[in-house]
Every structure is written in C-alpha cells, then in structure tokens.
Design a protein around this motif. Sequence first.
Motif, PDB file in Angstrom:
ATOM      1  N   SER A   1       3.296 -13.414 -19.625  1.00 62.02           N
ATOM      2  CA  SER A   1       2.314 -13.147 -20.673  1.00 62.02           C
ATOM      3  C   SER A   1       1.556 -14.453 -20.903  1.00 62.02           C
ATOM      4  CB  SER A   1       2.985 -12.690 -21.968  1.00 62.02           C
ATOM      5  OG  SER A   1       3.475 -11.383 -21.857  1.00 62.02           O
ATOM      6  N   MET A   2       0.274 -14.448 -20.577  1.00 65.48           N
ATOM      7  CA  MET A   2      -0.533 -15.663 -20.620  1.00 65.48           C
ATOM      8  C   MET A   2      -1.574 -15.569 -21.735  1.00 65.48           C
ATOM      9  SD  MET A   2       0.817 -17.090 -17.924  1.00 65.48           S
ATOM     10  CE  MET A   2      -0.290 -18.488 -17.791  1.00 65.48           C
ATOM     11  N   ALA A   3      -1.861 -16.703 -22.332  1.00 63.56           N
ATOM     12  CA  ALA A   3      -2.968 -16.763 -23.293  1.00 63.56           C
ATOM     13  C   ALA A   3      -3.655 -18.109 -23.154  1.00 63.56           C
ATOM     14  CB  ALA A   3      -2.472 -16.570 -24.719  1.00 63.56           C
ATOM     15  N   GLN A   4      -4.958 -18.078 -22.986  1.00 63.19           N
ATOM     16  CA  GLN A   4      -5.751 -19.299 -22.952  1.00 63.19           C
ATOM     17  C   GLN A   4      -6.368 -19.486 -24.333  1.00 63.19           C
ATOM     18  OE1 GLN A   4      -5.109 -20.930 -20.368  1.00 63.19           O
ATOM     19  NE2 GLN A   4      -4.316 -19.221 -19.145  1.00 63.19           N
ATOM     20  N   LEU A   5      -6.025 -20.575 -24.986  1.00 60.22           N
ATOM     21  CA  LEU A   5      -6.450 -20.814 -26.356  1.00 60.22           C
ATOM     22  C   LEU A   5      -7.628 -21.769 -26.402  1.00 60.22           C
ATOM     23  CD1 LEU A   5      -2.964 -21.364 -28.049  1.00 60.22           C
ATOM     24  CD2 LEU A   5      -4.094 -19.203 -27.430  1.00 60.22           C
ATOM     25  N   ASP A   6      -8.552 -21.485 -27.297  1.00 65.49           N
ATOM     26  CA  ASP A   6      -9.640 -22.413 -27.626  1.00 65.49           C
ATOM     27  C   ASP A   6      -9.564 -22.651 -29.131  1.00 65.49           C
ATOM     28  OD1 ASP A   6     -11.952 -23.804 -28.178  1.00 65.49           O
ATOM     29  OD2 ASP A   6     -13.201 -22.629 -26.811  1.00 65.49           O
ATOM     30  N   LEU A   7      -9.063 -23.812 -29.490  1.00 61.89           N
ATOM     31  CA  LEU A   7      -8.821 -24.132 -30.891  1.00 61.89           C
ATOM     32  C   LEU A   7     -10.012 -24.796 -31.561  1.00 61.89           C
ATOM     33  CD1 LEU A   7      -5.193 -25.477 -30.399  1.00 61.89           C
ATOM     34  CD2 LEU A   7      -5.868 -23.230 -31.272  1.00 61.89           C
TER      35      LEU A   7
END
Length: 430
Positions: free
Chosen positions: A67-73
Amino acid sequence: MSALTETATAAYFYYYPLVENLRQVERYVTAGIGSNPAAPFNSFSHARKLAGPEDTFVTINNDTVYSMAQLDLSGGPLRLDVPATGDRYYVLQFVDAWTNNIAYIGTRATGNEAGSFLIAPPGWTGESEFPVVQASTDIVSIVGRFACTGNDDLSAVTSLQNSLVLEPLNPTAAVNGLPAVDANPSDGLLFWQQAHNWSQAFPAPAAESALIERFSGLFSPDVDSEDLAAWYDDGVAKLEDATKHGEAPVFNGWTVGLHLFDYNVYNLSLGTIDDDRWKIRDEKVCLAERAIACRLGLWGNHAYEAVYAQAFTDVTGAPLLGENTYRINFPEKPPVGAFWSITLYDIPRYYLVDNPIDRYSIGDRTAGIRYEADGSLILTISKDEPTSVTARSNWLPAPDAAFRLVFRLYVPGESILDETYSYPPVELVS
C-alpha cells in the motif's frame, strides 16, 4: 581525472538517490507501477496481489502486499488512521525525497492496535493529540507492506488496506507537486537538470551545505553539455561497479547490508532508533552507501525492521547461473520476530523472473515446503524442475541466465543484528 570530473562523479552519487526516488514518485502519481495503480498525492495506491514479474520495480518483494502513498506536505499536515491488524505483521515506512527512512508505523514500531497519527511538514511547530511523524522534505513516500501468505489471504489484506485513511488538516490547501523539467533527449542532461531543480525544491539537510556549494559549479550555464553527458555516463558506470564492491560484510557468500540504510543521521522521527549503532558517521561512506542502497533496493528498511542479504555468487565466489543447480541448507529456523524469505531476481534490472510455477520467493510461510526429520530445511534453486518430491516442494525456479538472490529477515533477532548468525551458504550441486 580532472578535479571537475572527480567532483562530477561525487555529485552523481550524491544526487542519484534524489533523482531516482522522485522519478518513482512521479510514476506512482501519474502511471502507477505494476499492481499499484496511479493515485494522486496524499492518497493510497493499493496493490491487490503479491508482486510478480509485471511489477517493474527494483528488488520488489514477494512477501507482502504493498500500500503506497506519495505525500505532498506543501499544503500542510495530514492525519493518518491505521486499523488493528491482529497478529499480522505490517509496516508503514516513511521515506523522504532523498531516500532517508525518517519514520515507521507498524508491528515493530507502534504495535498492531488501531491508531491515528499526524504527518507534519518540515519546520512544523504546532501541537497534536496524536503521535507525530516529522517530515524532512515536503515530498514523502509511505511504503506500506502487509504480510500475506498467498491468494487465500488476499481478502483479509484488502480489508486492512481499505481501512487506511489519509486526510489533510486543510482540505482546500493546494500542493506544489514536483517541479517540471524541460523535455530533453539526453539521459545525462535530464539527470543533471532534475538534480538541480529537485534539490532546490527539496533541500538537503543544512549540514550538507558545503557539499551543495562544492557541486554548484556543475550547474553553471557555462558547463558544456557534452561534459555533462560524459560525467553522467561515468557516474552510471562507477555506481554499477560500486554495487559489487560496497562496504557491507560477507557471510558465507551473502553480502549483508546490515547498515546499508543507515545514511540518515539528521532526520529520525517516530518509530526509528536514534542511536549511533544505526548511523554512518563517515560522510564519504554514507553517501556512497546511500547511492548503492538506492540502486540495489530503493525504499529498503533499516536493519532493525528488516535485514537484506544478497548473493550474486555461490559460496565459492562463482556467479549464480540458471544452468546450474544450487542447494541452501537451513539447519534450523532463522531467528526472526516476523518471517523470512529468499527471492530471486534477474540481472541487471533486479526484477522478479517469470517461471512455470508462479513462485518468486520461498520461505517459512511458503505453502507445501517440506522439512527434514531433524527439523532442517533444504532449498533447491535451478532452472529445471527437480525430480524428487521434497526438492520439488522446496524449489525456487531460476532463469536460463545469471541471477541474484535476496534473503530477507523481517524483525530480525539479536544474533542477526550483532552479526553472530551463521548464514546458510548457497552451494553448487551440479
């Protein structure tokens, strides 16, 4: 070698993890990778099966469902909710833009109970009722892994995946994404342009400012494009060579990357172990190991989460070839808190290899494996199917070419971490 060429080689090693990592981030949010479909920033992409040859990612595992998530904070903090997982091993690994492992949530780090967490951008100074993952760059990858024993177990894993929730604290805030680069026909020029643009957008730790200053001359408009292309080619060749001659110790033919992911010495957040035992203090070694780790196993874990041992050769030093038959004898079970496996990859891509029985790894959870009367386990690795029942049950198929093995030990015991464990050698049978 001229001083500038030597600087360019060092710069290639320095920027390679940033560039390669963010290229994979871009793949995830635009096209997806293998079984993981594309998903926008700040949302999860779930694979619904164990990885196979169609999952074209360096040294991908075949033990867990991703389960992958690319975050942009850049739009502010996110809240993460995780489900209770019972006795199932899982880990959510947090990786910054430079490939530093900055935090862990999961079985080893935070336990298997349901919980909520706050993921905060660089420089955040607010308060939270939840445990905080403090990010070091605006772009962060969550690399989630749920242990899965096979197809019969997938529905239970899917239910857990669907219970992962990411929510921005400010739902209307815009995010910056990855800075665009000019379309460029040359791999070399594209690399240096991405290195320059992305390193400015996602700054390295302040402690590395002297390195950034040293490399700044490479990005001058006065530098000839042919030189940049040549430096890129030289860097690629030197990194490939370095992957065969790294600092990791070798035990019975296994190169054990116990400290391969210890290059993060500045940004250690929730679930990490902030101890000198897990930090490479020599800057030159640190940056070389970071590049090697990215090339051989992007998004690999610290050893206290999972140990990765690799073999390109048998115990005598001869290359592993599909035309041969090999044996690995485990006198007793490896000392792990979760599980272990051995996975086979092609060379030089390090992808899983198609085979007639759809088996890409073998380990203590493999259905149908047969132990000897004394409790030992003998694995067979070959291109041709073994004739005996036990060898066939314990068979890991090989391609008709050179290959690489990776021995994974999840939540390793202390004998593995203190380097007293005796790794079973890969022995040539015929």
